[in-house]
Write a protein that holds these residues in place. Structure first.
Motif: not given
Ligand code: FES
Length: 172
Positions: A106, A108-109, A124, A127, A129, A141
Motif C-alpha cells: 500500500c 500509505h504505510l 488495504c 487503515h 485504503g 489515507p
Molecule cells: S497502510 Fe494501507 S491504508 Fe494505511
C-alpha cells in the motif's frame, strides 16, 4: 645451605605468553567479525545494484480481464534471505496487449493490499485504503495509487523489472 629463590618457571612463562597471544588473536578475530557488517553497511551505497528484468510467467498464464497475485524471487536477494528474498506483485491484464504490474504494498504505510475480484478493488487491511482495479486511488489515507513496475512482453513471456521496493520518494 642455599635455596633457589627464583619464582620464574620457564614453562609457566611460555604458557602465559602463549595465552596472551591467543587472547590477542581471538580478540582481533572477534573485532574483525563484528566489523564486517559495519563495513558492509558503510560501503553498501557504493555497491549500487540495479533492478533486473525477471520473467513473471507466460503471457497466456494471465487471462484477459483478470488480476493475479504472483510470487517471484527478488533478483536482488542475498544469501540467507529466505522468504524475505521474495517479492509479490499483482499482474492485471486489461486486454490482449495491455498489462499493469502493481506492487502489493500500500502507498500509505506499506501493508500488503488484497485483490477483491468481485468488487474489482484492492483493499488495504491496515487503515482501509482502497484502490480501483487500474491501481488508482479510490479512498482512504493512501496519498496516491498503487506503485507500478516497468514491464515488457518478449517471446511470449511477461518480463517485469524488479528489485527495489517502490516508495513515495522512489516510486519507480
Ligand atoms: S497502510 Fe494501507 S491504508 Fe494505511
Amino acid at each position: 645451605m642455599t635455596h633457589s629463590t627464583s619464582n620464574s618457571n620457564p614453562p609457566d612463562e611460555e604458557r602465559r605468553g602463549l595465552l596472551k597471544w591467543s587472547a590477542i588473536l581471538l580478540g582481533s578475530l572477534a573485532t574483525a567479525a563484528a566489523g564486517i557488517p559495519i563495513v558492509g553497511f558503510l560501503l553498501g551505497p557504493l555497491r549500487k545494484r540495479d533492478d533486473q528484468w525477471t520473467t513473471a510467467g507466460k503471457v497466456e498464464d494471465f487471462p484477459v480481464g483478470q488480476t493475479r497475485l504472483v510470487d517471484l524471487q527478488n533478483p536482488l536477494h542475498g544469501l540467507g534471505d529466505g522468504d524475505a528474498g521474495k517479492i509479490a506483485i499483482y499482474v492485471r491484464r486489461a486486454d490482449e496487449a495491455t498489462f499493469q504490474i502493481f506492487a502489493v504494498n500500500c502507498t500509505h504505510l506499506g501493508c500488503p493490499v488484497n485483490w477483491l475480484a468481485d468488487a474489482g478493488l484492492f483493499m488495504c487491511p491496515c487503515h482501509g485504503g482502497v484502490f480501483y482495479e487500474d491501481g488508482s486511488h479510490a479512498s482512504g489515507p493512501p496519498p496516491r495509487g498503487l506503485y507500478q513496475y516497468e514491464h515488457r512482453l518478449e517471446k511470449g513471456d511477461l518480463l517485469v523489472k524488479l528489485g527495489h521496493l517502490p516508495t513515495l520518494q522512489q516510486p519507480g
